[in-house]
Design an enzyme around this catalytic site. Structure first.
Site, PDB file in Angstrom:
ATOM      1  N   GLY A 127       0.817  -1.211   0.000  1.00 37.30           N
ATOM      2  CA  GLY A 127       0.000   0.000   0.000  1.00 37.30           C
ATOM      3  C   GLY A 127       0.842   1.248   0.000  1.00 37.30           C
ATOM      4  O   GLY A 127       2.047   1.202  -0.240  1.00 37.30           O
ATOM      5  N   ASN A 128       0.198   2.380   0.235  1.00 35.71           N
ATOM      6  CA  ASN A 128       0.919   3.654   0.315  1.00 35.71           C
ATOM      7  C   ASN A 128       0.274   4.539   1.377  1.00 35.71           C
ATOM      8  O   ASN A 128      -0.741   4.184   1.957  1.00 35.71           O
ATOM      9  CB  ASN A 128       0.968   4.329  -1.062  1.00 35.71           C
ATOM     10  CG  ASN A 128      -0.398   4.682  -1.585  1.00 35.71           C
ATOM     11  OD1 ASN A 128      -1.071   5.559  -1.063  1.00 35.71           O
ATOM     12  ND2 ASN A 128      -0.841   3.958  -2.612  1.00 35.71           N
ATOM     13  N   ARG A 129       0.879   5.693   1.621  1.00 33.10           N
ATOM     14  CA  ARG A 129       0.469   6.538   2.737  1.00 33.10           C
ATOM     15  C   ARG A 129      -0.600   7.568   2.410  1.00 33.10           C
ATOM     16  O   ARG A 129      -0.844   8.476   3.187  1.00 33.10           O
ATOM     17  CB  ARG A 129       1.696   7.269   3.307  1.00 33.10           C
ATOM     18  CG  ARG A 129       2.735   6.336   3.867  1.00 33.10           C
ATOM     19  CD  ARG A 129       3.855   7.122   4.534  1.00 33.10           C
ATOM     20  NE  ARG A 129       4.972   6.264   4.872  1.00 33.10           N
ATOM     21  CZ  ARG A 129       4.992   5.436   5.915  1.00 33.10           C
ATOM     22  NH1 ARG A 129       3.965   5.389   6.736  1.00 33.10           N
ATOM     23  NH2 ARG A 129       6.049   4.668   6.139  1.00 33.10           N
TER      24      ARG A 129
END
Ligand code: C5P
Length: 224
Positions: A29-31
């Site tokens: 995932g990412n932030r």
């Protein structure tokens, strides 16, 4: 109050960040928090637009008056955006879409063993923004008349942004300088909006709502 200058317009916004499954319980995932995309949705509704918000893994309340479509992966986001842009006036791709996904997803949870784990083999995801630009260039429906992208850059912001605007074939590219307490998960943003065939528009540091309103000003202008 805001002008009702987007009344009768159908706008599609993607927000949040995609998750690419490794197995049933793990993902890459990412932030991205979704704050900027949700601010775009709220301000567009306030200006009279019909809004479809394609939301990837965002822990924020649904913006009142918007139709929210929940997705998890880049593939799901692509399908939802292509579905929503049918008949729409503009798309704003504010979501952080994973550039890569694991080639294979394990159907069951990967077990810890005494052996070293297998490497995760990655493959490229489709670039949805570039695909929309290509479709428009080729007159291949569905594509919306106005296409807006976001880009987070850490260095050579203008040069990298201009190249990306051209490569992806969008009308506007909102380039965020990341780092220094800006962008991801923060209420404030600062950006420069690159305009195809026009001068860049500098947006000073301020609430994500203000940046959203300035993006809609530029979109409304191009729709006129
Ligand atoms: O190339 P980069 O990831 O910096 O581009 C960011 C822009 O492209 C964002 O608007 C993002 O939503 C979009 N994008 C996309 N599909 C991808 C990767 C990014 O639509 N696979």
């Amino acid at each position: 109050g805001r002008p009702a200058d987007l009344a009768g317009r159908h706008l599609v916004i993607s927000a949040g960040g995609t998750r690419e499954a490794i197995d049933p319980v793990r993902f890459i995932g990412n932030r991205s928090s979704g704050l900027q995309g949700y601010a775009l949705a709220r301000t567009a509704v306030a200006r009279g637009a019909e809004v479809t918000l394609v939301s990837a893994n965002v822990a924020l309340p649904d913006p009142a008056g918007a139709t929210v479509v929940r997705v998890e992966s880049a593939a799901e986001l692509r399908a939802a955006v292509l579905d929503a842009v049918e008949g729409a006036d503009a798309v704003v791709m504010a979501a952080a879409v994973a550039d890569f996904r694991p080639l294979a997803q394990s159907g069951s949870k990967i077990k810890k063993t005494s052996a070293e784990p297998d490497p995760i083999h990655l493959v490229k995801n489709p670039d949805i923004l570039a695909e929309l630009g290509d479709r428009r260039r080729e007159g291949l429906k569905p594509y919306p008349p106005v296409i807006v992208g976001f880009a987070a850059e850490t260095d050579d912001v203008l040069a990298n942004g201009q190249a990306k605007l051209a490569r992806k074939g969008c009308d506007l590219l909102v380039v965020n300088q990341v780092g220094a307490g800006l962008a991801f998960g923060t209420p404030d943003n600062a950006a420069v909006v690159l305009v195809a065939g026009g001068e860049p528009v500098e947006i000073p540091r301020g609430p994500k709502e203000d940046l959203a309103d300035m993006v809609w000003d530029l979109v409304a202008h191009r729709l006129r």
